[in-house]
Design a protein around this motif. Structure first.
Motif, PDB file in Angstrom:
ATOM      1  N   MET A   7       0.844  -1.205   0.000  1.00  0.00           N
ATOM      2  CA  MET A   7       0.000   0.000   0.000  1.00  0.00           C
ATOM      3  C   MET A   7       0.873   1.247   0.000  1.00  0.00           C
ATOM      4  O   MET A   7       0.772   2.103  -0.875  1.00  0.00           O
ATOM      5  CB  MET A   7      -0.905  -0.014   1.232  1.00  0.00           C
ATOM      6  CG  MET A   7      -2.041   0.966   1.177  1.00  0.00           C
ATOM      7  SD  MET A   7      -3.300   0.520  -0.057  1.00  0.00           S
ATOM      8  CE  MET A   7      -4.600   1.692   0.377  1.00  0.00           C
ATOM      9  N   ALA A   8       1.759   1.285   0.995  1.00  0.00           N
ATOM     10  CA  ALA A   8       2.673   2.428   1.083  1.00  0.00           C
ATOM     11  C   ALA A   8       3.559   2.468  -0.149  1.00  0.00           C
ATOM     12  O   ALA A   8       3.914   3.534  -0.645  1.00  0.00           O
ATOM     13  CB  ALA A   8       3.517   2.320   2.349  1.00  0.00           C
ATOM     14  N   SER A   9       3.874   1.299  -0.655  1.00  0.00           N
ATOM     15  CA  SER A   9       4.738   1.215  -1.826  1.00  0.00           C
ATOM     16  C   SER A   9       4.122   1.925  -3.023  1.00  0.00           C
ATOM     17  O   SER A   9       4.799   2.655  -3.744  1.00  0.00           O
ATOM     18  CB  SER A   9       4.983  -0.258  -2.156  1.00  0.00           C
ATOM     19  OG  SER A   9       6.065  -0.397  -3.025  1.00  0.00           O
ATOM     20  N   SER A  10       2.831   1.721  -3.241  1.00  0.00           N
ATOM     21  CA  SER A  10       2.179   2.358  -4.390  1.00  0.00           C
ATOM     22  C   SER A  10       2.059   3.863  -4.165  1.00  0.00           C
ATOM     23  O   SER A  10       2.192   4.648  -5.099  1.00  0.00           O
ATOM     24  CB  SER A  10       0.807   1.734  -4.621  1.00  0.00           C
ATOM     25  OG  SER A  10      -0.113   2.162  -3.635  1.00  0.00           O
ATOM     26  N   GLN A  11       1.820   4.246  -2.926  1.00  0.00           N
ATOM     27  CA  GLN A  11       1.754   5.685  -2.638  1.00  0.00           C
ATOM     28  C   GLN A  11       3.097   6.340  -2.885  1.00  0.00           C
ATOM     29  O   GLN A  11       3.177   7.478  -3.338  1.00  0.00           O
ATOM     30  CB  GLN A  11       1.295   5.906  -1.191  1.00  0.00           C
ATOM     31  CG  GLN A  11      -0.192   5.687  -1.008  1.00  0.00           C
ATOM     32  CD  GLN A  11      -0.647   5.958   0.421  1.00  0.00           C
ATOM     33  OE1 GLN A  11      -0.518   5.121   1.288  1.00  0.00           O
ATOM     34  NE2 GLN A  11      -1.158   7.158   0.640  1.00  0.00           N
ATOM     35  N   VAL A  12       4.141   5.590  -2.564  1.00  0.00           N
ATOM     36  CA  VAL A  12       5.486   6.102  -2.789  1.00  0.00           C
ATOM     37  C   VAL A  12       5.759   6.245  -4.280  1.00  0.00           C
ATOM     38  O   VAL A  12       6.377   7.209  -4.720  1.00  0.00           O
ATOM     39  CB  VAL A  12       6.522   5.161  -2.128  1.00  0.00           C
ATOM     40  CG1 VAL A  12       7.859   5.242  -2.820  1.00  0.00           C
ATOM     41  CG2 VAL A  12       6.667   5.504  -0.659  1.00  0.00           C
ATOM     42  N   ARG A  13       5.246   5.298  -5.061  1.00  0.00           N
ATOM     43  CA  ARG A  13       5.433   5.360  -6.505  1.00  0.00           C
ATOM     44  C   ARG A  13       4.801   6.633  -7.068  1.00  0.00           C
ATOM     45  O   ARG A  13       5.317   7.252  -7.981  1.00  0.00           O
ATOM     46  CB  ARG A  13       4.832   4.119  -7.160  1.00  0.00           C
ATOM     47  CG  ARG A  13       5.389   3.849  -8.517  1.00  0.00           C
ATOM     48  CD  ARG A  13       4.946   2.542  -9.147  1.00  0.00           C
ATOM     49  NE  ARG A  13       3.987   1.769  -8.373  1.00  0.00           N
ATOM     50  CZ  ARG A  13       4.302   0.726  -7.604  1.00  0.00           C
ATOM     51  NH1 ARG A  13       5.560   0.374  -7.490  1.00  0.00           N
ATOM     52  NH2 ARG A  13       3.381   0.066  -6.952  1.00  0.00           N
ATOM     53  N   ASP A  14       3.666   7.000  -6.509  1.00  0.00           N
ATOM     54  CA  ASP A  14       3.007   8.223  -6.960  1.00  0.00           C
ATOM     55  C   ASP A  14       3.748   9.465  -6.487  1.00  0.00           C
ATOM     56  O   ASP A  14       3.748  10.496  -7.160  1.00  0.00           O
ATOM     57  CB  ASP A  14       1.559   8.267  -6.438  1.00  0.00           C
ATOM     58  CG  ASP A  14       0.715   7.149  -7.036  1.00  0.00           C
ATOM     59  OD1 ASP A  14       1.146   6.561  -8.037  1.00  0.00           O
ATOM     60  OD2 ASP A  14      -0.370   6.875  -6.498  1.00  0.00           O
ATOM     61  N   ALA A  15       4.364   9.347  -5.321  1.00  0.00           N
ATOM     62  CA  ALA A  15       4.986  10.524  -4.718  1.00  0.00           C
ATOM     63  C   ALA A  15       6.292  10.893  -5.407  1.00  0.00           C
ATOM     64  O   ALA A  15       6.650  12.070  -5.463  1.00  0.00           O
ATOM     65  CB  ALA A  15       5.233  10.282  -3.233  1.00  0.00           C
ATOM     66  N   ALA A  16       6.988   9.911  -5.944  1.00  0.00           N
ATOM     67  CA  ALA A  16       8.310  10.153  -6.505  1.00  0.00           C
ATOM     68  C   ALA A  16       8.317  11.254  -7.570  1.00  0.00           C
ATOM     69  O   ALA A  16       9.116  12.189  -7.473  1.00  0.00           O
ATOM     70  CB  ALA A  16       8.900   8.853  -7.049  1.00  0.00           C
ATOM     71  N   ARG A  86      -4.409  19.515  -6.751  1.00  0.00           N
ATOM     72  CA  ARG A  86      -3.139  18.826  -6.567  1.00  0.00           C
ATOM     73  C   ARG A  86      -2.477  19.229  -5.252  1.00  0.00           C
ATOM     74  O   ARG A  86      -1.733  18.448  -4.660  1.00  0.00           O
ATOM     75  CB  ARG A  86      -2.218  19.144  -7.739  1.00  0.00           C
ATOM     76  CG  ARG A  86      -0.940  18.354  -7.760  1.00  0.00           C
ATOM     77  CD  ARG A  86      -1.214  16.869  -7.817  1.00  0.00           C
ATOM     78  NE  ARG A  86       0.018  16.111  -8.017  1.00  0.00           N
ATOM     79  CZ  ARG A  86       0.105  14.813  -7.883  1.00  0.00           C
ATOM     80  NH1 ARG A  86      -0.974  14.122  -7.538  1.00  0.00           N
ATOM     81  NH2 ARG A  86       1.245  14.187  -8.090  1.00  0.00           N
ATOM     82  N   LEU A  87      -2.746  20.439  -4.835  1.00  0.00           N
ATOM     83  CA  LEU A  87      -2.185  20.889  -3.559  1.00  0.00           C
ATOM     84  C   LEU A  87      -2.614  19.952  -2.446  1.00  0.00           C
ATOM     85  O   LEU A  87      -1.817  19.556  -1.605  1.00  0.00           O
ATOM     86  CB  LEU A  87      -2.655  22.305  -3.238  1.00  0.00           C
ATOM     87  CG  LEU A  87      -2.088  23.408  -4.122  1.00  0.00           C
ATOM     88  CD1 LEU A  87      -2.453  24.768  -3.556  1.00  0.00           C
ATOM     89  CD2 LEU A  87      -0.590  23.278  -4.244  1.00  0.00           C
ATOM     90  N   ALA A  88      -3.891  19.590  -2.448  1.00  0.00           N
ATOM     91  CA  ALA A  88      -4.391  18.671  -1.434  1.00  0.00           C
ATOM     92  C   ALA A  88      -3.676  17.329  -1.538  1.00  0.00           C
ATOM     93  O   ALA A  88      -3.247  16.759  -0.532  1.00  0.00           O
ATOM     94  CB  ALA A  88      -5.894  18.486  -1.592  1.00  0.00           C
ATOM     95  N   GLY A  89      -3.531  16.854  -2.763  1.00  0.00           N
ATOM     96  CA  GLY A  89      -2.846  15.588  -2.960  1.00  0.00           C
ATOM     97  C   GLY A  89      -1.410  15.646  -2.494  1.00  0.00           C
ATOM     98  O   GLY A  89      -0.914  14.709  -1.857  1.00  0.00           O
ATOM     99  N   ALA A  90      -0.741  16.736  -2.817  1.00  0.00           N
ATOM    100  CA  ALA A  90       0.637  16.908  -2.393  1.00  0.00           C
ATOM    101  C   ALA A  90       0.733  16.897  -0.875  1.00  0.00           C
ATOM    102  O   ALA A  90       1.573  16.216  -0.290  1.00  0.00           O
ATOM    103  CB  ALA A  90       1.205  18.206  -2.945  1.00  0.00           C
ATOM    104  N   HIS A  91      -0.157  17.655  -0.277  1.00  0.00           N
ATOM    105  CA  HIS A  91      -0.199  17.717   1.184  1.00  0.00           C
ATOM    106  C   HIS A  91      -0.322  16.317   1.774  1.00  0.00           C
ATOM    107  O   HIS A  91       0.366  15.956   2.720  1.00  0.00           O
ATOM    108  CB  HIS A  91      -1.392  18.570   1.620  1.00  0.00           C
ATOM    109  CG  HIS A  91      -1.235  19.132   2.992  1.00  0.00           C
ATOM    110  ND1 HIS A  91      -1.538  20.440   3.300  1.00  0.00           N
ATOM    111  CD2 HIS A  91      -0.816  18.572   4.140  1.00  0.00           C
ATOM    112  CE1 HIS A  91      -1.303  20.646   4.571  1.00  0.00           C
ATOM    113  NE2 HIS A  91      -0.868  19.527   5.106  1.00  0.00           N
ATOM    114  N   GLN A  92      -1.210  15.532   1.174  1.00  0.00           N
ATOM    115  CA  GLN A  92      -1.438  14.165   1.636  1.00  0.00           C
ATOM    116  C   GLN A  92      -0.150  13.342   1.554  1.00  0.00           C
ATOM    117  O   GLN A  92       0.209  12.631   2.490  1.00  0.00           O
ATOM    118  CB  GLN A  92      -2.520  13.537   0.767  1.00  0.00           C
ATOM    119  CG  GLN A  92      -3.457  12.611   1.503  1.00  0.00           C
ATOM    120  CD  GLN A  92      -4.616  12.199   0.600  1.00  0.00           C
ATOM    121  OE1 GLN A  92      -4.932  12.894  -0.365  1.00  0.00           O
ATOM    122  NE2 GLN A  92      -5.230  11.081   0.918  1.00  0.00           N
TER     123      GLN A  92
END
Lengths: 120, 120
Positions: A7-16, A86-92
């Motif tokens: 789960m965290a792994s996929s979130q990390v993939r998006d965050a990179a 996107r700001l909200a997403g970034a914040h998340q």
DNA sequence: TTGATGTGCAATTACATGGTTGCAGGTTAC
DNA sequence: GTAACCTGCAACCATGTAATTGCACATCAA
């Protein structure tokens, strides 16, 4: 030893890619500028920058691709502004990383304690 | 129109390399790994990675240069672990950006309101 | 219409980055 | 000692990136 939580792994993939877009001083300055002074055209943004107009235009494109800013044509100008969604997403994403690291610190701490108890 | 706040500007200058270090999926995975499973050697880290050991070693160097991880020799191994001090600094930077953007949203909102009042 | 302004596109350059392979040297275990 | 293991260094390649210049096109204002 377990693999990282998928789960965290996929979130990390998006965050990179998001972090990558943030990982440039000029772009951060642009965001700062848009934050403090509101929407502005490419020309206006590049007027106060040390690099050329085209350089700024490219950076805006990167920020736009990352979803951090939105652009629209107004006559002959291209207006850039922060993208609220996107700001909200970034914040998340940022919160996720922060929490992750806080948890890591806690685990590290208890690990050290357990370790010292296990090997007195 | 004013230039960005020099205080925030300098903080942003510090934040850029940090974000740059975070802007790679492999490195984020490494941090995730170190967070969830604690300190590990290069060999151990690369055992579960899709890239070569040297690639991992380079990524660790980048993370180390950014102050996100600390490494130490233990015999023939090099042990990598999260750097607590930098974690706090990173957290601070992330909060700064978050706050900045929240403020920007507020300003944007009030700007739009002012604007609609100024030009009815 | 004419000139100034704002943008977009293309080509180029210089450099950073992510990845690889090969090899040498230090460390551990037997 | 010898073999297995872990790391470090160097060379190398492909790609991506930041920035530049030059030119063409659209648009506004006089």
């Amino acid at each position: 030893m377990s693999l990282p939580d998928p789960m965290a792994s996929s979130q990390v993939r998006d965050a990179a890619p998001l972090f990558a877009a943030l990982g440039d001083e000029t772009r951060l300055q642009l965001l700062l500028r848009l934050s403090s002074s509101g929407p502005a055209s490419i020309a206006r943004l590049s007027a106060q920058a040390r690099v050329s107009r085209q350089a700024i235009a490219k950076h805006v494109q990167v920020l736009s691709a990352a979803g951090l800013v939105r652009t629209r044509r107004r006559g002959r100008e291209r207006i850039c502004e922060l993208e609220p969604a996107r700001l909200a997403g970034a914040h998340q994403c940022l919160d996720l990383i922060s929490t992750l690291w806080d948890d890591a610190l806690d685990r590290l701490r208890s690990f050290v304690e357990d370790d010292s108890q296990a090997h007195p």
